[in-house]
Structures are given as C-alpha cells and as structure tokens.
Design an enzyme around this catalytic site. Structure first.
Site, short mmCIF file in Angstrom:
data_model
loop_
_atom_site.label_atom_id
_atom_site.label_comp_id
_atom_site.label_asym_id
_atom_site.label_seq_id
_atom_site.Cartn_x
_atom_site.Cartn_y
_atom_site.Cartn_z
N GLU A 263 17.61 -75.16 45.34
CA GLU A 263 17.88 -73.82 44.80
C GLU A 263 17.77 -73.86 43.27
O GLU A 263 17.27 -72.90 42.66
CB GLU A 263 19.27 -73.36 45.21
CG GLU A 263 19.44 -73.11 46.70
CD GLU A 263 18.59 -71.94 47.18
OE1 GLU A 263 18.67 -70.85 46.57
OE2 GLU A 263 17.84 -72.12 48.15
N TRP A 266 14.17 -73.91 42.49
CA TRP A 266 13.54 -72.59 42.74
C TRP A 266 13.54 -71.76 41.46
O TRP A 266 12.59 -71.03 41.19
CB TRP A 266 14.29 -71.87 43.86
CG TRP A 266 13.79 -70.49 44.16
CD1 TRP A 266 14.29 -69.32 43.69
CD2 TRP A 266 12.67 -70.13 44.99
NE1 TRP A 266 13.56 -68.24 44.17
CE2 TRP A 266 12.57 -68.72 44.98
CE3 TRP A 266 11.76 -70.87 45.75
CZ2 TRP A 266 11.59 -68.04 45.70
CZ3 TRP A 266 10.77 -70.18 46.46
CH2 TRP A 266 10.70 -68.79 46.43
N TRP A 294 3.51 -47.01 51.71
CA TRP A 294 4.96 -46.90 51.58
C TRP A 294 5.38 -45.43 51.70
O TRP A 294 4.66 -44.53 51.29
CB TRP A 294 5.41 -47.43 50.21
CG TRP A 294 5.07 -48.85 49.91
CD1 TRP A 294 4.19 -49.31 48.97
CD2 TRP A 294 5.61 -50.03 50.54
NE1 TRP A 294 4.13 -50.67 48.97
CE2 TRP A 294 5.00 -51.15 49.92
CE3 TRP A 294 6.54 -50.24 51.56
CZ2 TRP A 294 5.29 -52.45 50.28
CZ3 TRP A 294 6.84 -51.55 51.92
CH2 TRP A 294 6.22 -52.64 51.29
N ASN A 332 23.98 -64.56 49.28
CA ASN A 332 22.57 -64.91 49.37
C ASN A 332 21.91 -64.46 50.67
O ASN A 332 20.84 -63.84 50.68
CB ASN A 332 22.40 -66.42 49.20
CG ASN A 332 20.96 -66.87 49.40
OD1 ASN A 332 20.09 -66.50 48.63
ND2 ASN A 332 20.72 -67.65 50.44
N TRP A 350 9.02 -52.29 47.76
CA TRP A 350 9.94 -53.34 47.32
C TRP A 350 10.38 -53.16 45.88
O TRP A 350 11.47 -53.58 45.49
CB TRP A 350 9.28 -54.72 47.49
CG TRP A 350 8.01 -54.94 46.72
CD1 TRP A 350 6.74 -54.70 47.14
CD2 TRP A 350 7.89 -55.46 45.38
NE1 TRP A 350 5.82 -55.02 46.16
CE2 TRP A 350 6.50 -55.49 45.08
CE3 TRP A 350 8.81 -55.90 44.43
CZ2 TRP A 350 6.01 -55.93 43.85
CZ3 TRP A 350 8.32 -56.34 43.19
CH2 TRP A 350 6.94 -56.36 42.91
N TRP A 373 12.05 -60.74 45.77
CA TRP A 373 11.69 -59.48 46.44
C TRP A 373 10.30 -59.57 47.05
O TRP A 373 10.07 -59.11 48.17
CB TRP A 373 11.79 -58.31 45.46
CG TRP A 373 13.17 -57.74 45.43
CD1 TRP A 373 14.19 -58.05 44.58
CD2 TRP A 373 13.72 -56.79 46.36
NE1 TRP A 373 15.32 -57.35 44.91
CE2 TRP A 373 15.06 -56.56 45.99
CE3 TRP A 373 13.19 -56.10 47.45
CZ2 TRP A 373 15.89 -55.68 46.69
CZ3 TRP A 373 14.01 -55.22 48.14
CH2 TRP A 373 15.34 -55.02 47.77
#
Length: 456
Positions: A263, A266, A294, A332, A350, A373
């Site tokens: 993590e 990341w 969308w 999370n 998004w 996202w």
C-alpha cells in the site's frame, strides 16, 4: 560576515523528522521556513474543503514544533513562484530548499524556480522516475512496478530532526493563519473531524507506532469495516507529517507486513502515473471510454445527490458516504464499494465521484485519488475490467459490515444481523430509510449494456 538566509519551502511535507530539505537548509546557514497557500497554481485542483481543515491544524502544529527549535513559520498567500521570488528579494535569500513533489502544478513550479531551487527526495520509497522498465519507461502496471521497486528497497533510514535552527537577522512578515479562513464556520461541518483526528507530526508518529502492533493482521483486518484494521495514516502521509520511509522502517521485525508495504508502494506508483500522464485526473486512461454513454440530466443529478448524501437505499453504500461526510475519511473496502456503485449501478461518470472525494477526504491525493477512481471504473491504464461489478449487498455481508452500518446509518440500528445488509429485501425497511434507487440486477444490466454500446 553573516551568511545569507535560506528559504525552506514546505508543501506536503509538514514535519521536522526525516526532512532532508530542512537539514540541507540548516547546513547552509540561517533558515526561513515558509508555507504558501497557493490556490491559483493548482487551477481546478486547488485544495478541497476537508484538506483545508486539516491544513489549518497541521500548520498550527508545525509552527509550534518550529518554535521549539527557536524558529518560526512564515505564512504567505499567493502564487508560489511569484511569492517565493518576492520573499528572496525581501530577505536576501539566494537559495530555496524543498522536497520534490509530483503533482503537475508543483512540477511546473519547480521548473520555474530551477535557478535557485535545491530539490530533495523525501516523500517516497524511491523516486518514481528511477523505477522504470528495461527500456527506461515508467511502469503502467502496479504489479510490475512492485517488482521493479525491489531493487531500490529498503529505502534509506529516516534522519533525525535538528536540535535547533538558526534564524535570520530579521524575520519577514507573516500572514495570520486565522485570516486564511481554512476552517468551516457557516455551517461548521467539521465537528466529526475534531472527534476523529488530531493533525500534526506528533500524532502521526504516535499512530505509526501504534499501527506497528497491528500491521501483521492488516491483510485481513483492512477489509472489515466494523473493525479498526486500517492504519489511519493516510492523511498524515498525504500532508507529509510522517515520511513513508519512516513508516516502512517502523514495520521492521513486525512479521509479515508485505500487504501494507505494498500500500505504501502504491502511493509511489500513482505519483509515477501522474508524472507520465499529468492530466490523468481529468481524462480516461483508456481512450475507448471517451465514448461511454454516462448518464446525465435531472434524474442522474438526483441519483448523484442521493449517493453523496448517503440515501441510496444500500446500507453499506450509505454508511460509507455518511462516514466520509462526517469524518473526512472512509474505510478502504467501502471506498471501492461506493465508487463502484456510483460508476456502475448509477452509470455516472467516475470524475463526479473523484471530485466529491477530492473535496470531502482529508487524505485526498491527486495521484492516488485519480488512479483509484480509474482503477474501479475500468478506464485506467491499470484497472479492473468495467464488467466486474461489485455487488454491494453481498460485499456487506461477506465483510460483516453490520456494526459499521449501525454506526453510520442510525435509522437501521435496530435491524437484525440477518436483515441489516438488505432490510428492503427482508421486509423490514424503516419508514425513514429510503428504498433502493435502483435494483442490483437492473443496475448491472444497464452498465453492461452501456459498455457494449461503447464498444460498438
């Protein structure tokens, strides 16, 4: 003859421990620590409301810590490059020391100050541009990035803070923090923030030490919303109140903590993505999604509002959105569930969710927010497939979110364990709790149809 002062430029590195820019500035002579509130250089990505709340308290803490070193924090407001150059002329400073940042607006500012800026590494395990493929290009897939990072690990050990900072012969004037109006007033929506968070380096270091005892259980506990399995370090890391390499080394001799270390890595990976693709927060990583149909218009706006306010009729989604609004943070696992629901069940772009999180999260990070996202949306260069649609009701049950739901959706506090994840289906939905705004099957089929249309 007294040496010319050096400016120490703070941004998202609000700490004194493991602060290479601070140490380098101190070696050069008198130091003028500066924080500039720049709402112009970031453009549309100026700091969100929740981050501003955190910033106020973090700067208060940093000023106190600097005072212990016989120094002080100078506050200025305006475009960073112009403000720094004016401050150099005002004080006679010839150099600026700062830690390297990867947001596109900060990279441009660093380039504009190239003649006087001495840049240091300190916010990453390894500089993202040094972790590259065999052909020297940035990694676009996280798993490959993680393998490539191994050659740069472990990171250097963190350095101590200095005992004292020499100040200039004459201190420049400073803004007053209260005049920046970073805290909400009408209305004051931050009461839950005050209960949940204490910004600042001291708390960051305490939280780092406390999490060390729990890190070996992180792989499982992080997925359980009703448990305190997360590190809760994310806002402290975002604002640089603790360094990532200090956290990395704090886990030494703690057992198997690889899941959490990944993590941390990341974060480096996402900065590498926005380094290579600076507009990643605004544009699909996969061009095919530029034609995605969308939803828009009044009904979509109504659904977006229901999602934002935690009134979708899906308890796990509503709990997460209410936790976000109340505390500036979300678990999370629930972040993924709520994001997937907006994108796929509601078929809303998004970027609407990304912007909402940017404004509401105390840990909203340009690279992390955008990459996460796009990962959920399936639009990213490294992402889930769009057709993989999370089922919020079964996710809620699988990860035993009952107590979490009761905490954040009080209308459901008396619903039984058997019905808490889907009270509507169980026939016991309270009158003050909304019905589902769309059925799971209906939302899934609509999303898959839209994806099919996009592919032509």
């Amino acid at each position: 003859m007294t040496a010319s002062p050096t400016i120490l430029w703070f941004r998202q590195d609000l700490r004194l421990h493991d602060q290479p820019a601070l140490l380098a500035a101190a070696e050069a002579g008198p130091v003028i620590p500066v924080y500039i509130l720049d709402d112009e250089t970031p453009g549309d990505w100026r700091m969100g409301a929740a981050q501003r709340w955190w910033l106020h308290h973090s700067l208060t803490s940093l000023a106190k810590d600097l005072k212990e070193l016989d120094s002080r924090l100078i506050l200025r407001r305006g475009k960073a490059v112009e403000t720094l150059r004016a401050l150099m002329e005002e004080t006679g400073a010839t150099e600026i020391h700062a830690i390297r940042h990867y947001e596109p607006w900060w990279r441009k500012a660093e380039e504009a100050l190239d003649d006087c800026l001495r840049i240091h590494d300190g916010n990453h395990l390894a500089r993202p541009e040094l972790v590259t493929t065999g052909s020297g290009k940035p990694f676009r897939i996280y798993s490959a990035f993680w393998k490539g990072l191994q050659g740069h690990l472990p990171p250097e050990h963190p350095c101590d803070r200095p005992e004292r900072l020499e100040g200039p012969g004459h201190w420049p004037t400073s803004d007053t923090l209260a005049d920046w109006s970073l805290l909400p007033t009408k209305p004051d929506w931050s009461t839950g923030f005050d209960e949940d968070w204490i910004p600042g380096e001291a708390t960051a270091r305490e939280r780092m030490a406390d999490f060390g005892e729990k890190a070996v259980a992180y792989d499982t506990a992080r997925n359980m919303p009703s448990e305190e399995g997360s590190s809760r370090l994310s806002p402290h890391l975002h604002f640089g109140e603790v360094s990532v390499r200090a956290v990395w080394h704090s886990l030494a001799r703690r057992g198997d903590t690889e899941t959490f270390r990944k993590e941390l890595a990341w974060r480096d990976f996402t900065d590498g993505v926005v380094m290579a693709l600076p507009d990643y927060a605004d544009h699909n990583g996969r061009d095919a999604f530029d034609t995605m149909p969308w939803r828009s218009g009044a009904e979509a706006d109504k659904d977006l509002k229901a999602w934002q306010t935690g009134r979708t009729g899906y308890p796990i989604v509503d709990a997460g959105m209410r936790q976000l609004w109340t505390t500036g943070w979300m678990h999370n696992r629930v972040r993924m569930i709520t994001a997937s629901f907006l994108i796929k069940h509601l078929l809303i772009d998004w970027r609407e969710g990304e912007r909402w999180f940017w404004d509401c999260l105390v840990d909203a990070d340009y690279g992390n927010n955008a990459v996460n996202w796009q990962w959920v949306a399936g639009t990213g260069i490294d992402s889930n497939m769009f057709g993989r649609i999370m089922a919020p009701l079964s996710q809620s049950e699988k990860f035993d979110a009952g107590d979490y739901i009761r905490q954040w959706v009080p209308e459901l506090k008396h619903v039984s364990n058997a019905a808490i994840h889907d009270p509507e289906e169980a026939g016991c939905r309270p009158k003050d709790y909304p019905a589902k705004i769309i059925g799971h099957r209906e939302g899934r089929e609509r999303a898959l149809a839209a994806a099919k249309k996009m592919r032509g």
